[in-house]
Design a protein around this motif. Structure first.
Motif, PDB file in Angstrom:
ATOM      1  N   TYR A  85      56.366  19.441  26.536  1.00 30.27           N
ATOM      2  CA  TYR A  85      55.350  19.222  27.562  1.00 30.27           C
ATOM      3  C   TYR A  85      55.850  19.811  28.880  1.00 30.27           C
ATOM      4  O   TYR A  85      56.882  19.382  29.404  1.00 30.27           O
ATOM      5  N   CYS A  86      55.135  20.814  29.405  1.00 30.41           N
ATOM      6  CA  CYS A  86      55.550  21.428  30.684  1.00 30.41           C
ATOM      7  C   CYS A  86      54.317  21.896  31.460  1.00 30.41           C
ATOM      8  O   CYS A  86      54.285  22.989  31.993  1.00 30.41           O
ATOM      9  N   LYS A  87      53.301  21.027  31.506  1.00 34.00           N
ATOM     10  CA  LYS A  87      52.016  21.399  32.105  1.00 34.00           C
ATOM     11  C   LYS A  87      52.159  21.901  33.544  1.00 34.00           C
ATOM     12  O   LYS A  87      51.425  22.791  33.971  1.00 34.00           O
ATOM     13  N   PHE A  88      53.127  21.312  34.280  1.00 34.07           N
ATOM     14  CA  PHE A  88      53.270  21.620  35.714  1.00 34.07           C
ATOM     15  C   PHE A  88      53.637  23.063  36.023  1.00 34.07           C
ATOM     16  O   PHE A  88      53.542  23.484  37.158  1.00 34.07           O
ATOM     17  N   SER A 201      67.877  40.660  39.963  1.00 35.35           N
ATOM     18  CA  SER A 201      67.167  40.217  41.166  1.00 35.35           C
ATOM     19  C   SER A 201      67.540  38.793  41.556  1.00 35.35           C
ATOM     20  O   SER A 201      67.250  38.364  42.662  1.00 35.35           O
ATOM     21  N   TYR A 202      68.219  38.071  40.661  1.00 29.24           N
ATOM     22  CA  TYR A 202      68.588  36.684  40.981  1.00 29.24           C
ATOM     23  C   TYR A 202      69.452  36.616  42.246  1.00 29.24           C
ATOM     24  O   TYR A 202      69.414  35.641  42.990  1.00 29.24           O
ATOM     25  N   LYS A 203      70.198  37.698  42.490  1.00 29.68           N
ATOM     26  CA  LYS A 203      71.111  37.721  43.642  1.00 29.68           C
ATOM     27  C   LYS A 203      70.370  37.667  44.978  1.00 29.68           C
ATOM     28  O   LYS A 203      70.942  37.304  45.991  1.00 29.68           O
ATOM     29  N   ASN A 204      69.098  38.085  44.951  1.00 29.30           N
ATOM     30  CA  ASN A 204      68.337  38.126  46.206  1.00 29.30           C
ATOM     31  C   ASN A 204      67.340  36.986  46.345  1.00 29.30           C
ATOM     32  O   ASN A 204      66.559  36.966  47.294  1.00 29.30           O
ATOM     33  N   LEU A 205      67.351  36.063  45.398  1.00 30.02           N
ATOM     34  CA  LEU A 205      66.374  34.968  45.487  1.00 30.02           C
ATOM     35  C   LEU A 205      66.838  33.946  46.521  1.00 30.02           C
ATOM     36  O   LEU A 205      68.001  33.539  46.532  1.00 30.02           O
ATOM     37  N   GLN A 206      65.903  33.551  47.376  1.00 33.67           N
ATOM     38  CA  GLN A 206      66.251  32.580  48.415  1.00 33.67           C
ATOM     39  C   GLN A 206      66.320  31.169  47.851  1.00 33.67           C
ATOM     40  O   GLN A 206      65.659  30.865  46.871  1.00 33.67           O
ATOM     41  N   ASN A 207      67.102  30.319  48.510  1.00 38.21           N
ATOM     42  CA  ASN A 207      67.176  28.918  48.094  1.00 38.21           C
ATOM     43  C   ASN A 207      65.836  28.237  48.389  1.00 38.21           C
ATOM     44  O   ASN A 207      65.311  28.355  49.489  1.00 38.21           O
ATOM     45  N   ILE A 208      65.307  27.557  47.385  1.00 40.73           N
ATOM     46  CA  ILE A 208      64.048  26.831  47.564  1.00 40.73           C
ATOM     47  C   ILE A 208      64.232  25.424  47.013  1.00 40.73           C
ATOM     48  O   ILE A 208      64.678  25.259  45.871  1.00 40.73           O
ATOM     49  N   TYR A 209      63.918  24.424  47.828  1.00 40.34           N
ATOM     50  CA  TYR A 209      64.112  23.042  47.383  1.00 40.34           C
ATOM     51  C   TYR A 209      62.821  22.230  47.477  1.00 40.34           C
ATOM     52  O   TYR A 209      62.022  22.414  48.384  1.00 40.34           O
ATOM     53  N   ARG A 210      62.639  21.342  46.518  1.00 44.51           N
ATOM     54  CA  ARG A 210      61.532  20.384  46.542  1.00 44.51           C
ATOM     55  C   ARG A 210      62.047  19.090  45.925  1.00 44.51           C
ATOM     56  O   ARG A 210      62.792  19.133  44.942  1.00 44.51           O
ATOM     57  N   VAL A 217      54.379  14.934  44.695  1.00 49.68           N
ATOM     58  CA  VAL A 217      54.319  16.083  43.789  1.00 49.68           C
ATOM     59  C   VAL A 217      53.641  15.743  42.462  1.00 49.68           C
ATOM     60  O   VAL A 217      53.351  16.615  41.653  1.00 49.68           O
ATOM     61  N   LEU A 218      53.370  14.460  42.288  1.00 44.93           N
ATOM     62  CA  LEU A 218      52.820  13.978  41.017  1.00 44.93           C
ATOM     63  C   LEU A 218      51.516  14.692  40.650  1.00 44.93           C
ATOM     64  O   LEU A 218      50.600  14.780  41.472  1.00 44.93           O
ATOM     65  N   GLY A 219      51.433  15.211  39.440  1.00 38.47           N
ATOM     66  CA  GLY A 219      50.199  15.841  38.969  1.00 38.47           C
ATOM     67  C   GLY A 219      49.977  17.234  39.517  1.00 38.47           C
ATOM     68  O   GLY A 219      48.992  17.882  39.186  1.00 38.47           O
ATOM     69  N   LYS A 220      50.885  17.711  40.375  1.00 30.64           N
ATOM     70  CA  LYS A 220      50.697  19.063  40.936  1.00 30.64           C
ATOM     71  C   LYS A 220      51.475  20.098  40.121  1.00 30.64           C
ATOM     72  O   LYS A 220      52.521  19.805  39.551  1.00 30.64           O
ATOM     73  N   THR A 221      50.929  21.316  40.109  1.00 32.93           N
ATOM     74  CA  THR A 221      51.636  22.392  39.417  1.00 32.93           C
ATOM     75  C   THR A 221      52.619  23.044  40.388  1.00 32.93           C
ATOM     76  O   THR A 221      52.535  22.847  41.597  1.00 32.93           O
ATOM     77  N   PHE A 222      53.524  23.826  39.838  1.00 32.31           N
ATOM     78  CA  PHE A 222      54.524  24.513  40.672  1.00 32.31           C
ATOM     79  C   PHE A 222      53.852  25.342  41.770  1.00 32.31           C
ATOM     80  O   PHE A 222      54.254  25.306  42.915  1.00 32.31           O
ATOM     81  N   LYS A 223      52.812  26.109  41.389  1.00 32.96           N
ATOM     82  CA  LYS A 223      52.179  26.971  42.393  1.00 32.96           C
ATOM     83  C   LYS A 223      51.497  26.148  43.482  1.00 32.96           C
ATOM     84  O   LYS A 223      51.520  26.504  44.652  1.00 32.96           O
ATOM     85  N   GLN A 224      50.920  24.997  43.060  1.00 34.27           N
ATOM     86  CA  GLN A 224      50.294  24.125  44.062  1.00 34.27           C
ATOM     87  C   GLN A 224      51.336  23.564  45.022  1.00 34.27           C
ATOM     88  O   GLN A 224      51.031  23.185  46.149  1.00 34.27           O
ATOM     89  N   LEU A 225      52.575  23.508  44.594  1.00 35.79           N
ATOM     90  CA  LEU A 225      53.649  23.023  45.462  1.00 35.79           C
ATOM     91  C   LEU A 225      54.296  24.162  46.256  1.00 35.79           C
ATOM     92  O   LEU A 225      55.307  23.976  46.925  1.00 35.79           O
ATOM     93  N   GLY A 226      53.715  25.349  46.128  1.00 33.92           N
ATOM     94  CA  GLY A 226      54.226  26.499  46.880  1.00 33.92           C
ATOM     95  C   GLY A 226      55.420  27.167  46.214  1.00 33.92           C
ATOM     96  O   GLY A 226      56.103  27.985  46.832  1.00 33.92           O
ATOM     97  N   LEU A 227      55.677  26.798  44.972  1.00 33.82           N
ATOM     98  CA  LEU A 227      56.819  27.401  44.266  1.00 33.82           C
ATOM     99  C   LEU A 227      56.330  28.666  43.564  1.00 33.82           C
ATOM    100  O   LEU A 227      56.156  28.701  42.355  1.00 33.82           O
TER     101      LEU A 227
END
Ligand SMILES: [Zn+2]
Length: 284
Positions: A85-88, A201-210, A217-227
């Motif tokens: 299960y990984c709906k988010f 490209s992993y070397k250039n990815l910025q740190n992102i925290y949630r 965050v409950l019930g929200k998808t990654f994109k809805q959380l700005g990820l």
């Protein structure tokens, strides 16, 4: 090379056995390992099979160690089940999500097929820690234990959700508790196990925290959380040496759990808040 080939040939894979060979296994002395995790996006830099590759390899390695440490038992690797299960994060291509009920039914089907024929031990190897996924696995375990008396365990959930990793890992100088998905840990892991599958490209990815435990965050998808890239953490910090530690730690957790299961020791439990969340969460 020769050595590892010799050990490989001893690995018993369920799908390669006939029903007769399965029937001849010692029912009281055979432990089955079921690797199960979803195909799921892991940022722009890691393969969607990150979790299934890891649990399959860790279960395989655990069996090799157990075969040496406790050769009087038999260990059987079931085929990896690429389901969870990984709906988010299904708003990215590559994530395949099924309902927690489907996870429950699949785990139950494997377990009841074994339990029906007198087998007693099943270790469920998953790397996917979403509550909806664990709810499926733990409901199946409960049903299997009560209906067949088959003893089951799921080693990684209690280890992960009780923050054992943070207590045991080498000191790194930054807060690893914020590494949630496809961040430092999983990128390190893949750099160790499958460097050719990690996009540079992993070397250039910025740190992102949630804070993924926050009710907001409950019930929200990654994109809805700005990820928008599908990762939470700091993949650019990835380090193959940490990856080696992390992989071996997973293997050790599987080994210890299998032995404890056989010896009838009570396995570590999920923390109370996770059990509560599993109970209150509706099947999705
Ligand atoms: Zn993962």
């Amino acid at each position: 090379m020769k050595d590892s080939q010799a050990t490989d040939s001893k690995l018993i894979k369920f799908e390669e056995l006939s029903w007769k060979q399965i029937d001849e296994l010692d029912k009281d002395k055979t432990i089955f390992f079921l690797p199960i995790s979803p195909l799921e996006e892991h940022g722009p830099h890691l393969p969607v099979g990150t979790d299934i590759l890891t649990v399959r390899d860790a279960a395989t390695e655990a069996i090799k160690i157990l075969s040496k440490e406790k050769p009087d038992l038999t260990y059987v690797l079931l085929p990896v089940v690429p389901i969870g299960y990984c709906k988010f994060n299904t708003d990215f291509p590559g994530s395949v999500s099924v309902s927690g009920k489907v996870v429950r039914d699949i785990v139950y089907s494997f377990g009841s097929s074994l339990g029906n024929h007198g087998f007693k031990f099943l270790v469920i190897c998953t790397y996917h820690m979403a509550i909806g996924h664990l709810k499926g696995i733990y409901s199946a375990m409960k049903k299997l234990e009560s209906e067949f008396g088959i003893r089951t365990c799921e080693p990684w959930g209690p280890y992960f959700h009780n923050n054992e990793m943070e207590k045991r890992e080498p000191k790194l100088g930054f807060d690893t508790s914020k590494e949630i998905h496809a961040g430092f840990r999983e990128t390190s892991l893949m750099k160790y196990q499958y460097p050719y599958l990690v996009d540079e490209s992993y070397k250039n990815l910025q740190n992102i925290y949630r804070d993924m435990n926050s009710p907001r965050v409950l019930g929200k998808t990654f994109k809805q959380l700005g990820l928008k890239d599908g990762y939470v953490g700091s993949p650019a910090r990835a380090d193959a040496d940490y990856g080696r530690w992390f992989f071996n730690e997973t293997v050790n957790v599987f080994v210890r759990s299998a032995l404890d299961l056989y010896e009838g020791k009570k396995p570590p439990e999920l923390p109370g808040f996770i059990k509560m969340a599993m109970k209150t969460l509706f099947w999705q």
